[in-house]
Design an enzyme around this catalytic site. Structure first.
Site, PDB file in Angstrom:
ATOM      1  N   SER A   1     111.995  18.003 -25.895  1.00  0.00           N
ATOM      2  CA  SER A   1     111.135  19.204 -25.914  1.00  0.00           C
ATOM      3  C   SER A   1     109.925  18.591 -24.991  1.00  0.00           C
ATOM      4  O   SER A   1     109.314  17.544 -25.499  1.00  0.00           O
ATOM      5  CB  SER A   1     110.960  19.304 -27.290  1.00  0.00           C
ATOM      6  OG  SER A   1     110.029  20.605 -27.129  1.00  0.00           O
TER       7      SER A   1
ATOM      8  N   HIS B   1      99.968  18.730 -31.503  1.00  0.00           N
ATOM      9  CA  HIS B   1     100.755  19.902 -31.124  1.00  0.00           C
ATOM     10  C   HIS B   1     101.278  20.530 -32.421  1.00  0.00           C
ATOM     11  O   HIS B   1     101.641  19.831 -33.514  1.00  0.00           O
ATOM     12  CB  HIS B   1     101.789  19.709 -30.196  1.00  0.00           C
ATOM     13  CG  HIS B   1     102.644  20.687 -29.529  1.00  0.00           C
ATOM     14  ND1 HIS B   1     103.388  21.701 -30.208  1.00  0.00           N
ATOM     15  CD2 HIS B   1     102.316  21.153 -28.304  1.00  0.00           C
ATOM     16  CE1 HIS B   1     103.807  22.579 -29.450  1.00  0.00           C
ATOM     17  NE2 HIS B   1     103.081  22.288 -28.417  1.00  0.00           N
TER      18      HIS B   1
ATOM     19  N   ASP C   1     100.698  15.569 -26.840  1.00  0.00           N
ATOM     20  CA  ASP C   1      99.697  16.096 -27.734  1.00  0.00           C
ATOM     21  C   ASP C   1     100.342  15.927 -29.210  1.00  0.00           C
ATOM     22  O   ASP C   1     100.984  16.637 -30.029  1.00  0.00           O
ATOM     23  CB  ASP C   1      99.569  17.712 -27.441  1.00  0.00           C
ATOM     24  CG  ASP C   1      98.662  18.007 -28.381  1.00  0.00           C
ATOM     25  OD1 ASP C   1      97.976  17.287 -29.032  1.00  0.00           O
ATOM     26  OD2 ASP C   1      98.311  19.295 -28.269  1.00  0.00           O
TER      27      ASP C   1
ATOM     28  N   LYS D   1     110.568  12.396 -31.468  1.00  0.00           N
ATOM     29  CA  LYS D   1     111.399  12.635 -30.238  1.00  0.00           C
ATOM     30  C   LYS D   1     110.897  11.881 -29.272  1.00  0.00           C
ATOM     31  O   LYS D   1     111.775  11.292 -28.408  1.00  0.00           O
ATOM     32  CB  LYS D   1     111.415  14.031 -29.913  1.00  0.00           C
ATOM     33  CG  LYS D   1     112.233  15.140 -30.864  1.00  0.00           C
ATOM     34  CD  LYS D   1     112.262  16.334 -30.162  1.00  0.00           C
ATOM     35  CE  LYS D   1     113.067  17.331 -30.777  1.00  0.00           C
ATOM     36  NZ  LYS D   1     114.542  17.510 -30.818  1.00  0.00           N
TER      37      LYS D   1
HETATM   38  P1  NAP Z   1     120.098  23.523 -32.188  1.00  0.00           P
HETATM   39  O1  NAP Z   1     121.076  24.877 -31.637  1.00  0.00           O
HETATM   40  O2  NAP Z   1     119.332  23.746 -33.042  1.00  0.00           O
HETATM   41  O3  NAP Z   1     121.443  22.385 -32.116  1.00  0.00           O
HETATM   42  C1  NAP Z   1     121.106  21.119 -32.810  1.00  0.00           C
HETATM   43  C2  NAP Z   1     122.433  20.357 -32.913  1.00  0.00           C
HETATM   44  O4  NAP Z   1     122.323  19.286 -33.719  1.00  0.00           O
HETATM   45  C3  NAP Z   1     123.295  21.305 -33.781  1.00  0.00           C
HETATM   46  O5  NAP Z   1     124.535  21.377 -33.260  1.00  0.00           O
HETATM   47  C4  NAP Z   1     123.538  20.697 -35.312  1.00  0.00           C
HETATM   48  O6  NAP Z   1     124.710  20.676 -35.772  1.00  0.00           O
HETATM   49  C5  NAP Z   1     123.003  19.137 -34.610  1.00  0.00           C
HETATM   50  N1  NAP Z   1     122.877  18.287 -35.754  1.00  0.00           N
HETATM   51  C6  NAP Z   1     121.869  18.417 -36.607  1.00  0.00           C
HETATM   52  N2  NAP Z   1     121.775  17.117 -37.339  1.00  0.00           N
HETATM   53  C7  NAP Z   1     122.940  16.570 -37.034  1.00  0.00           C
HETATM   54  C8  NAP Z   1     123.347  15.315 -37.605  1.00  0.00           C
HETATM   55  N3  NAP Z   1     123.009  14.835 -38.588  1.00  0.00           N
HETATM   56  N4  NAP Z   1     124.313  14.854 -37.106  1.00  0.00           N
HETATM   57  C9  NAP Z   1     125.038  15.401 -36.037  1.00  0.00           C
HETATM   58  N5  NAP Z   1     124.268  16.706 -35.482  1.00  0.00           N
HETATM   59  C10 NAP Z   1     123.398  17.171 -35.837  1.00  0.00           C
HETATM   60  O7  NAP Z   1     119.494  23.134 -30.575  1.00  0.00           O
HETATM   61  P2  NAP Z   1     119.078  23.792 -29.196  1.00  0.00           P
HETATM   62  O8  NAP Z   1     118.068  25.217 -29.743  1.00  0.00           O
HETATM   63  O9  NAP Z   1     120.140  24.139 -28.325  1.00  0.00           O
HETATM   64  O10 NAP Z   1     117.960  22.794 -28.766  1.00  0.00           O
HETATM   65  C11 NAP Z   1     118.270  21.745 -28.129  1.00  0.00           C
HETATM   66  C12 NAP Z   1     117.398  20.726 -27.854  1.00  0.00           C
HETATM   67  O11 NAP Z   1     116.146  21.326 -27.082  1.00  0.00           O
HETATM   68  C13 NAP Z   1     116.511  20.152 -29.067  1.00  0.00           C
HETATM   69  O12 NAP Z   1     116.140  18.995 -29.160  1.00  0.00           O
HETATM   70  C14 NAP Z   1     115.239  20.957 -29.207  1.00  0.00           C
HETATM   71  O13 NAP Z   1     114.392  20.303 -29.852  1.00  0.00           O
HETATM   72  C15 NAP Z   1     115.279  21.236 -27.612  1.00  0.00           C
HETATM   73  N6  NAP Z   1     113.904  22.236 -27.425  1.00  0.00           N
HETATM   74  C16 NAP Z   1     114.315  23.593 -28.115  1.00  0.00           C
HETATM   75  C17 NAP Z   1     113.169  24.661 -27.715  1.00  0.00           C
HETATM   76  C18 NAP Z   1     113.405  25.726 -28.492  1.00  0.00           C
HETATM   77  O14 NAP Z   1     112.496  26.650 -27.817  1.00  0.00           O
HETATM   78  N7  NAP Z   1     113.923  25.865 -29.550  1.00  0.00           N
HETATM   79  C19 NAP Z   1     112.515  24.172 -26.773  1.00  0.00           C
HETATM   80  C20 NAP Z   1     112.351  23.090 -26.206  1.00  0.00           C
HETATM   81  C21 NAP Z   1     113.509  21.888 -26.386  1.00  0.00           C
HETATM   82  P3  NAP Z   1     125.068  21.912 -36.428  1.00  0.00           P
HETATM   83  O15 NAP Z   1     125.777  22.625 -35.354  1.00  0.00           O
HETATM   84  O16 NAP Z   1     126.354  21.346 -37.278  1.00  0.00           O
HETATM   85  O17 NAP Z   1     124.173  22.644 -37.030  1.00  0.00           O
END
Ligand code: NAP
Length: 254
Positions: A131, A139, A136, A153
């Protein structure tokens, strides 16, 4: 050409599942192993259990089973804050992390497990999705559930660079669920895409991040690079199609 065997973590997640679908569509180039916590969710999100392996990134033995023989690893697993009770009118919602699933557990120790397992089995390339905001320490995302998510991260990003494995670190702006391929994708560094008055990054569709991941597995220009990624508004500029040129604008190091 031989196919590249790729392990995708977070394969049942919102972005990870799109990556799995895209890699499966390019079966001439890739064999996909999807690392999931739930077979039921995998069936629902991925349509078939082909190449699905159940495990947890906090359990090194389960990673070792899944990663054997893989040439590349895509990290799309992430911790996720959950709301503490129902939202109260007029109050900002409070967040917490489930016990054992704090950013330190998942985004640092879990990613460290993945990188160590990759090193042990000779994985040649790791694409790590994280992300924007990591420059920061104050943040607001770090305050959620006192998790310091962006700090952990970023530490994992440094750990990957220090591992000596070829890396591509992709730091996404605000993710949204819209079809991909309609916008110009732009890359930068050091959170330069933040909109200062809102303390928010520009946004981009998850499907575009997923395409950047797939292209990073193919394009040499994406190797040993770390970058922020967002998109322009649809219609503002032609959609990105030349990923070699896009990645040529990215740079090594955190
Ligand atoms: P997401 O839908 O929350 O998916 C996270 C995945 O991680 C899920 O499949 C979850 O499994 C898996 N997970 C969590 N704990 C785990 C563990 N102990 N072992 C194995 N797997 C595990 O993520 P996303 O929204 O697509 O985001 C992808 C990335 O982009 C993340 O790094 C996020 O921080 C980053 N990001 C997000 C945003 C935003 O606006 N949301 C912005 C910028 C960057 P389950 O499917 O079983 O729950």
């Amino acid at each position: 050409m031989a196919t590249k065997k790729v392990l995708v973590t977070g394969a049942t997640g919102q972005t990870g599942s799109i990556v799995v679908h895209k890699l499966r569509e390019r079966a001439d180039k890739f064999e996909v192993i999807s690392f999931v916590r739930s077979e039921t969710k995998a069936q629902e999100k991925l349509g078939s259990l082909k190449g699905v392996i159940v495990g947890d990134i906090t359990d090194r033995a389960s990673i070792d089973r899944a990663i054997a023989g893989c040439e590349a690893l895509v990290i799309l697993s992430s911790s996720a804050p959950v709301m503490k009770g129902p939202p109260q009118p007029g109050q900002r919602p409070e967040f917490e992390f489930p016990p054992g699933a704090y950013p330190e557990d998942i985004d640092y120790k879990g990613q460290k497990n993945l990188i160590d397992a990759a090193a042990a089995t000779g994985v040649a390339h790791i694409v790590q999705v994280g992300s924007m905001g990591g420059t920061d320490e104050n943040h607001y995302l770090n305050t959620l559930g006192n998790g310091n998510i962006l700090i952990w991260k970023r530490r994992a990003e440094q750990y990957l660079i220090d591992s000596g494995i070829t890396y591509t670190i992709i730091r996404a702006g605000g993710l949204m669920d819209e079809p991909g391929g309609h916008r110009e994708i732009i890359v930068g560094k050091d959170d330069s895409f933040f909109i200062p008055e809102r303390n928010m990054p520009h946004k981009l569709p998850r499907a575009d991040v997923a395409e950047v991941v797939v292209q990073a597995l193919l394009e040499p220009n994406a190797q040993n690079k770390a970058f922020d990624v967002v998109t322009r508004e649809e219609g503002e500029a032609p959609p990105t199609s030349d990923f070699a040129t896009l990645f040529a604008q990215t740079t090594p190091g955190l």
